[in-house]
Design a protein around this motif. Structure first.
Motif, PDB file in Angstrom:
ATOM      1  N   THR A 133       1.624  -2.236  -6.441  1.00 38.53           N
ATOM      2  CA  THR A 133       0.542  -1.283  -6.668  1.00 38.53           C
ATOM      3  C   THR A 133      -0.443  -1.823  -7.693  1.00 38.53           C
ATOM      4  O   THR A 133      -1.668  -1.730  -7.531  1.00 38.53           O
ATOM      5  CB  THR A 133       1.116   0.066  -7.136  1.00 38.53           C
TER       6      THR A 133
ATOM      7  N   PRO B 162       5.457   4.252  -4.370  1.00 40.49           N
ATOM      8  CA  PRO B 162       5.999   2.917  -4.623  1.00 40.49           C
ATOM      9  C   PRO B 162       7.350   2.928  -5.325  1.00 40.49           C
ATOM     10  O   PRO B 162       8.218   2.116  -4.995  1.00 40.49           O
ATOM     11  CB  PRO B 162       4.917   2.245  -5.483  1.00 40.49           C
TER      12      PRO B 162
ATOM     13  N   ASP C 209       0.834  -1.212   0.000  1.00 39.83           N
ATOM     14  CA  ASP C 209       0.000   0.000   0.000  1.00 39.83           C
ATOM     15  C   ASP C 209       0.865   1.257   0.000  1.00 39.83           C
ATOM     16  O   ASP C 209       0.617   2.212   0.750  1.00 39.83           O
ATOM     17  CB  ASP C 209      -0.936   0.022   1.220  1.00 39.83           C
TER      18      ASP C 209
END
Length: 468
Positions: A273, A201, A197
Motif C-alpha cells: 500500500t 491490506p 491494490d
C-alpha cells in the motif's frame, strides 16, 4: 506446528532489517572542520554527523535499510552511521567523519533517501567542512541507495560500499509477488485475499501469513512452501550463528520463516500500500511469467522435488494450477517510477565493492550476479569487486568484516588498484582485530555471538526475476 517453529516464524514476521593501504594519509579538508556531534532536521529528515578532532578529510555517508511503514525511527543522536556500531567507533578513532539521514519517512523511502542524503551532504559541506572525498555506504535497501547515489552524482562520491544490498529493488518486489501468488494459489486462504491494490491490506497480509504458518506443520504444506521459496531462490539458511542446515525439514522451515518475515510481513499487501502510494499504482506483475521455467532455473529445485516426493504430491499439477491462475498486470506509471528510482544501470563512475552473505534470504545473493552483469554492460568491470561471507541471516557481518571491506575499497581509491581480495588474506586481515570487533548479530534470534571472519569464494545463482 511445534512451538519452536511457531516462535521462529512469529519472530520473523515482526522483525521484517592486513590492508595497510586503507590507512594511507589523505589531504585535509579544504576548510577547518567543526568536530563533534551534529544533529538536526533537513526537510523533515533527522540527521546525525560525527566528526573527529583530527579529521582525515574522508566522509562516509551511510544509508540505512528498509523499515516497514510506521516503524518508529531512531532519535537523531542514535541514527546508525555504519552497519555495526563497532565500525562507527573504529572509523572515528581513525580519523573518518560519518553522517547519515534518517530519511523523512519509513516504508519504501528510496526516493526520499536519495534526496535527503544529498541534502545532508550539501549541509555538511557548508556547515561542517568540505570533504576531500566522500564514500557512499549502505546496507540492505540502503546498499541499493548507496549505489544509486554514486550513479546519479558521479562527481560527489569517490567510492561505494554496498552491504547485503537489495540492488534490483523492482525485481525484489516482483519476487515477493511470486511468493505471495504461490501461497494464495496453492494453500487454503480466504477468497478475498488481495495481493496488490488491496482494500484490506492488513487482512490480506494476515491471511497469507496464517496460511503459511499452517502449511509449515504438514508435509503437503511444506512441499508447497518449498515451491514458493524456490521461485524466489530463498535459501534454507536462517541463523547467522549456526551452520547451513542439511535436513530438508530444516531447510524448508528456514525458507518459511524468510517468506513470512521478509516477504509477507515486510513486503506483503500492507507494505505494498505504501509502495503503490509512492509509485502511483502497482509496479509488480507476473503476466507472462512461466513458473515451470522459473523453477527449472532455481538453485532450490532439488529441495522442491524431494519435498513433493515425500508428500506424495504431483508437482506438475501444482505448476499447472499456477499457470492457470489469473495473473496480475502492473500500472505503467508505477513501473516507470521503479526504473527511475530503484534499478541501477550498472554505471561505475567510482569504484564499487559489495559484501553479501551466501545464505541471505532478506536480499538474496543472486542480485550480485545480476549487478555484475549490469556493470559489464554499462560500466567498468575493473571498478567492481564482490566479496562474500559464508553465513546465514541478513546483513550478518562483524565490524571486522565491514572494516576490512571498507579498507579494501579505500586502498583501491588511494592507489587506483585493487589489493588482493583472496578470502584467506581478507580473513587474516579481519581476524587481526580484537574480539569485540567479531560479534555478529542474528536477525531472528536477536542475539549476538563472537564469530571468526568468514570471507569465502562464491558463485551466486541466477537472479530469477531481473528488471533488466
Amino acid at each position: 506446528m511445534n512451538t519452536q517453529l511457531r516462535r521462529t516464524i512469529l519472530i520473523g514476521s515482526v522483525l521484517f532489517g592486513v590492508l595497510a593501504a586503507g590507512q594511507a594519509a589523505v589531504a585535509a579538508a579544504a576548510e577547518p572542520a567543526k568536530s563533534g556531534t551534529h544533529t538536526g532536521t533537513l526537510d523533515g529528515a533527522a540527521f546525525r554527523a560525527e566528526v573527529p578532532r583530527r579529521w582525515n578529510g574522508t566522509l562516509v555517508l551511510y544509508s540505512h535499510g528498509y523499515l516497514p511503514p510506521g516503524t518508529p525511527q531512531a532519535p537523531a543522536n542514535q541514527i546508525a552511521l555504519a552497519t555495526r556500531p563497532q565500525t562507527q567507533t573504529w572509523l572515528l578513532e581513525h580519523g573518518y567523519a560519518l553522517a547519515a539521514s534518517n530519511y523523512r519517512s519509513t516504508g519504501y523511502a528510496v526516493e526520499d533517501a536519495l534526496n535527503d542524503q544529498m541534502a545532508l551532504l550539501d549541509w555538511f559541506s557548508r556547515n561542517v567542512g568540505r570533504p576531500h572525498r566522500t564514500i557512499s555506504s549502505g546496507a540492505s535497501m540502503g546498499g541499493g541507495i548507496a549505489v544509486q547515489l554514486a550513479e546519479r552524482h558521479p562527481h560527489r562520491f569517490a567510492g561505494v560500499l554496498a552491504q547485503c544490498a537489495d540492488l534490483d529493488q523492482n525485481g525484489t518486489w516482483n519476487m515477493a509477488l511470486d511468493l505471495a501468488f504461490t501461497i494464495k494459489t496453492l494453500l487454503p486462504t480466504a477468497p478475498d485475499v488481495e495481493l496488490v491494490d488491496a482494500s484490506d491490506p492488513d487482512g490480506s497480509r494476515d491471511a497469507l501469513i496464517e496460511a503459511a504458518m499452517h502449511a509449515a506443520a504438514t508435509p503437503d504444506g511444506r512441499a508447497r512452501l518449498a515451491l514458493a521459496g524456490a521461485l524466489g531462490n530463498i535459501p534454507g539458511w536462517l541463523s547467522a550463528h549456526q551452520p547451513r542446515p542439511t535436513e530438508p525439514i530444516d531447510r524448508i522451515t528456514a525458507q518459511a520463516t524468510w517468506i513470512v518475515g521478509a516477504y509477507l510481513w515486510g513486503m506483503g499487501p500492507t507494505a505494498r500500500t505504501d509502495l503503490e502510494h509512492r509509485a502511483g499504482g502497482n509496479p509488480s506483475w507476473n503476466v507472462g511469467v512461466d513458473y515451470d521455467h522459473q523453477l527449472a532455473r532455481s538453485a532450490q529445485r532439488d529441495l522442491v522435488e524431494q519435498a513433493y516426493r515425500e508428500a506424495k504430491l504431483d508437482l506438475n499439477a501444482d505448476l499447472a494450477r499456477l499457470a492457470a491462475a489469473p495473473r496480475i498486470a502492473p500500472d505503467p506509471v508505477a513501473v516507470r517510477y521503479m526504473y527511475r528510482s530503484a534499478v541501477p544501470t550498472g554505471r561505475t563512475p567510482a569504484p564499487v565493492i559489495t559484501l553479501h552473505g551466501t545464505g541471505d534470504g532478506g536480499a538474496v545473493v543472486d542480485q550480485q550476479r545480476w549487478y555484475a552483469t549490469q556493470v559489464r554492460r554499462s560500466g567498468d568491470p575493473a571498478r567492481i569487486r564482490q566479496l562474500y561471507i559464508n553465513r546465514g541471516s541478513h546483513c550478518a557481518f562483524s565490524a571486522a568484516e565491514e572494516i576490512t571491506t571498507l579498507r579494501t575499497l579505500i586502498a583501491r581509491i588511494d592507489t587506483d588498484r585493487w589489493p588482493s581480495t583472496e578470502p584467506d588474506q581478507l580473513n587474516a586481515a579481519a581476524n587481526a582485530f580484537d574480539p569485540e570487533y567479531h560479534t555478529v548479530h542474528d536477525l531472528f534470534s536477536q542475539q549476538e555471538a563472537t564469530m571468526p571472519s568468514a570471507f569465502t569464494r562464491h558463485d551466486p545463482p541466477t537472479w530469477l526475476r531481473p528488471s533488466r
